[in-house]
Design a protein around this motif. Structure first.
Motif, PDB file in Angstrom:
ATOM      1  N   GLU A 121     -12.150   5.026  -1.138  1.00  0.00           N
ATOM      2  CA  GLU A 121     -11.694   4.401  -2.402  1.00  0.00           C
ATOM      3  C   GLU A 121     -10.958   5.331  -3.420  1.00  0.00           C
ATOM      4  O   GLU A 121      -9.752   5.273  -3.838  1.00  0.00           O
ATOM      5  CB  GLU A 121     -12.624   3.600  -3.146  1.00  0.00           C
ATOM      6  CG  GLU A 121     -11.971   2.713  -4.284  1.00  0.00           C
ATOM      7  CD  GLU A 121     -12.922   1.621  -4.739  1.00  0.00           C
ATOM      8  OE1 GLU A 121     -12.736   0.967  -5.721  1.00  0.00           O
ATOM      9  OE2 GLU A 121     -14.031   1.595  -4.207  1.00  0.00           O
ATOM     10  N   TRP A 122     -11.567   6.504  -3.508  1.00  0.00           N
ATOM     11  CA  TRP A 122     -11.138   7.331  -4.292  1.00  0.00           C
ATOM     12  C   TRP A 122      -9.964   8.022  -3.848  1.00  0.00           C
ATOM     13  O   TRP A 122      -8.921   8.584  -4.418  1.00  0.00           O
ATOM     14  CB  TRP A 122     -12.238   8.710  -4.833  1.00  0.00           C
ATOM     15  CG  TRP A 122     -11.782   9.933  -5.395  1.00  0.00           C
ATOM     16  CD1 TRP A 122     -11.787  11.088  -5.098  1.00  0.00           C
ATOM     17  CD2 TRP A 122     -11.452   9.607  -6.908  1.00  0.00           C
ATOM     18  NE1 TRP A 122     -11.072  11.908  -6.169  1.00  0.00           N
ATOM     19  CE2 TRP A 122     -11.070  10.993  -7.172  1.00  0.00           C
ATOM     20  CE3 TRP A 122     -11.322   8.753  -7.714  1.00  0.00           C
ATOM     21  CZ2 TRP A 122     -10.775  11.252  -8.483  1.00  0.00           C
ATOM     22  CZ3 TRP A 122     -10.841   9.141  -9.100  1.00  0.00           C
ATOM     23  CH2 TRP A 122     -10.501  10.475  -9.391  1.00  0.00           C
ATOM     24  N   THR A 126      -7.583   6.712  -1.899  1.00  0.00           N
ATOM     25  CA  THR A 126      -6.622   5.949  -2.109  1.00  0.00           C
ATOM     26  C   THR A 126      -6.295   6.083  -3.741  1.00  0.00           C
ATOM     27  O   THR A 126      -4.815   5.912  -3.778  1.00  0.00           O
ATOM     28  CB  THR A 126      -7.329   4.425  -1.939  1.00  0.00           C
ATOM     29  OG1 THR A 126      -7.548   4.287  -0.369  1.00  0.00           O
ATOM     30  CG2 THR A 126      -6.144   3.364  -2.268  1.00  0.00           C
ATOM     31  N   LEU A 127      -7.075   6.088  -4.693  1.00  0.00           N
ATOM     32  CA  LEU A 127      -6.633   6.081  -5.893  1.00  0.00           C
ATOM     33  C   LEU A 127      -5.953   7.194  -6.278  1.00  0.00           C
ATOM     34  O   LEU A 127      -4.778   7.420  -7.124  1.00  0.00           O
ATOM     35  CB  LEU A 127      -7.830   6.027  -6.993  1.00  0.00           C
ATOM     36  CG  LEU A 127      -8.357   4.874  -6.992  1.00  0.00           C
ATOM     37  CD1 LEU A 127      -9.677   4.799  -7.789  1.00  0.00           C
ATOM     38  CD2 LEU A 127      -7.730   3.650  -7.674  1.00  0.00           C
ATOM     39  N   CYS A 140       0.901  -1.152  -0.049  1.00  0.00           N
ATOM     40  CA  CYS A 140       0.139  -0.008   0.121  1.00  0.00           C
ATOM     41  C   CYS A 140       0.770   1.299   0.107  1.00  0.00           C
ATOM     42  O   CYS A 140       1.984   1.156   0.255  1.00  0.00           O
ATOM     43  CB  CYS A 140      -0.921  -0.015   1.152  1.00  0.00           C
ATOM     44  SG  CYS A 140      -0.182   0.159   2.598  1.00  0.00           S
ATOM     45  N   VAL A 169      -9.629   0.652   2.176  1.00  0.00           N
ATOM     46  CA  VAL A 169      -9.994   0.591   0.763  1.00  0.00           C
ATOM     47  C   VAL A 169     -11.473  -0.409   0.867  1.00  0.00           C
ATOM     48  O   VAL A 169     -11.580  -1.148   1.461  1.00  0.00           O
ATOM     49  CB  VAL A 169      -9.183   0.035  -0.236  1.00  0.00           C
ATOM     50  CG1 VAL A 169      -9.941  -0.212  -1.546  1.00  0.00           C
ATOM     51  CG2 VAL A 169      -7.840   0.777  -0.355  1.00  0.00           C
ATOM     52  N   GLY A 170     -12.588   0.202   0.122  1.00  0.00           N
ATOM     53  CA  GLY A 170     -13.723  -0.567  -0.067  1.00  0.00           C
ATOM     54  C   GLY A 170     -14.880  -0.037   1.253  1.00  0.00           C
ATOM     55  O   GLY A 170     -15.973  -0.525   1.220  1.00  0.00           O
ATOM     56  N   LYS A 181     -16.999   4.945  -1.123  1.00  0.00           N
ATOM     57  CA  LYS A 181     -16.282   5.432  -2.423  1.00  0.00           C
ATOM     58  C   LYS A 181     -15.464   6.610  -2.345  1.00  0.00           C
ATOM     59  O   LYS A 181     -14.570   6.666  -2.998  1.00  0.00           O
ATOM     60  CB  LYS A 181     -17.577   5.881  -3.304  1.00  0.00           C
ATOM     61  CG  LYS A 181     -18.236   4.749  -3.673  1.00  0.00           C
ATOM     62  CD  LYS A 181     -19.387   4.981  -4.677  1.00  0.00           C
ATOM     63  CE  LYS A 181     -20.115   4.044  -5.328  1.00  0.00           C
ATOM     64  NZ  LYS A 181     -21.309   4.504  -6.482  1.00  0.00           N
TER      65      LYS A 181
END
Length: 340
Positions: free
Chosen positions: A86-87, A89-90, A65, A79-80, A83
């Motif tokens: 998750e965004w 993290t991206l 990570c 993550v998860g 949303k």
């Protein structure tokens, strides 16, 4: 009137991915992500910077990570959960991999050895310590400066020298080794090896800091090697011999081992074969202070740490709707970013 259109809105996802997948330079993807909000969303959501970085440097497939000073490992692993998480993290991966790929190509090229850790044997410690190999040349303060192995009857007995590198992550391109010529012995013999091989990896357990005095010890039970080179022949010459790796190697964990294979020179005084080294250099691109790595046990997985860098200084923010084709957020030109 000229008709303009956004091809990402007209083409299917697979075709758009194939087109943008043709970009082979990290700044090109950064430029793409600065065209508009929708383009930036497409690049980040599909992890294009991460994919490019992994194609260029497959060693980073072991990243577990990515964390930053404001985001610890617990937060990075959420993550998860939503949303939004998750965004986030991206976005974090987009920033990290864009800068990481560029850094592996453009960070300053320099000496990468920080300190000596151990030698498999030393004939006369500390006079002939591995630490002498950190000094340039074969003399220091008017006295011989070199490392010497213990003598052996069998010319096939190998020796190893282990070094700590200047950063947790280094891109290594070449290693230079100078065998020692014993100018104080009759006929000035040169105690080179027959060949050399290089291994890179990480400690099995965290190492203390500072390292302390180098040890006489084998490294097999203390380190995990994730890369091993082919053998390079070594000449029996008193010169700094260059061993260029076939391609740059990302050393994750900051440990380099030099294997000295085979002995060629017998010492007249005792009839035993020795290997002696005057100087060692390791050339490459240390990723510190921008990046660090925290190893996660024997699996080889690691946490990629973004340390003293601010990726938002060259990548647009979500709430910034002003984009300039050749410039990014803050008016910083990508050429300036590359030179940073």
């Amino acid at each position: 009137m000229e008709i303009r259109m956004d091809f990402l809105n007209w083409l299917d996802h697979e075709t758009s991915m194939k087109i943008l997948g043709c970009l082979q330079d990290p700044p090109d993807l950064v430029r793409v992500s600065s065209v508009s909000c929708s383009w930036r969303h497409f690049v980040i959501a599909n992890g294009l910077c991460k994919q490019l970085c992994l194609r260029m440097f497959p060693h980073f497939r072991r990243v577990y990570c990515v964390i930053e000073p404001t985001c610890g490992i617990e937060k990075a692993l959420e993550v998860g959960h939503s949303k939004f998480v998750e965004w986030e993290t991206l976005k974090r991966e987009h920033k990290a991999y864009a800068f990481l790929a560029q850094g592996c190509l453009l960070f300053p090229f320099k000496e990468c050895i920080l300190d000596a850790i151990s030698a498999s044997s030393t004939d006369d410690y500390p006079v002939e310590s591995i630490r002498n190999t950190l000094l340039q040349g074969d003399r220091s303060e008017g006295r011989p400066s070199y490392w010497s192995s213990k003598g052996q009857h069998d010319i096939a007995v190998p020796e190893t020298l282990v070094y700590k590198l200047a950063a947790d992550i280094c891109v290594i391109t070449e290693i230079n080794i100078q065998p020692f010529q014993a100018y104080f012995q009759r006929d000035s013999p040169i105690y080179s090896a027959i060949s050399v091989r290089f291994c890179m990896g990480h400690p099995k357990c965290p190492m203390g800091d500072p390292l302390g005095e180098p040890l006489d010890d084998t490294a097999d039970d203390k380190f995990i090697w994730t890369y091993s080179s082919l053998e390079f022949p070594m000449a029996q010459e008193n010169s700094l011999q260059n061993f260029k790796l076939p391609e740059p190697v990302v050393c994750i964990g900051g440990i380099l081992q030099i294997e000295l294979l085979g002995r060629v020179q017998r010492q007249e005084a005792d009839g035993l074969f020795y290997i002696c080294v005057a100087h060692v250099q390791v050339k490459g691109r240390p990723m510190s202070p921008a990046f660090g790595a925290e190893m996660l046990g024997p699996s080889g997985k690691f946490v990629l740490k973004g340390l003293s860098w601010d990726p938002t200084s060259f990548l647009p923010e979500d709430d910034d709707d002003t984009y300039h084709g050749e410039h990014v957020h803050g008016g910083v030109d990508l050429e300036q970013i590359a030179n940073m």
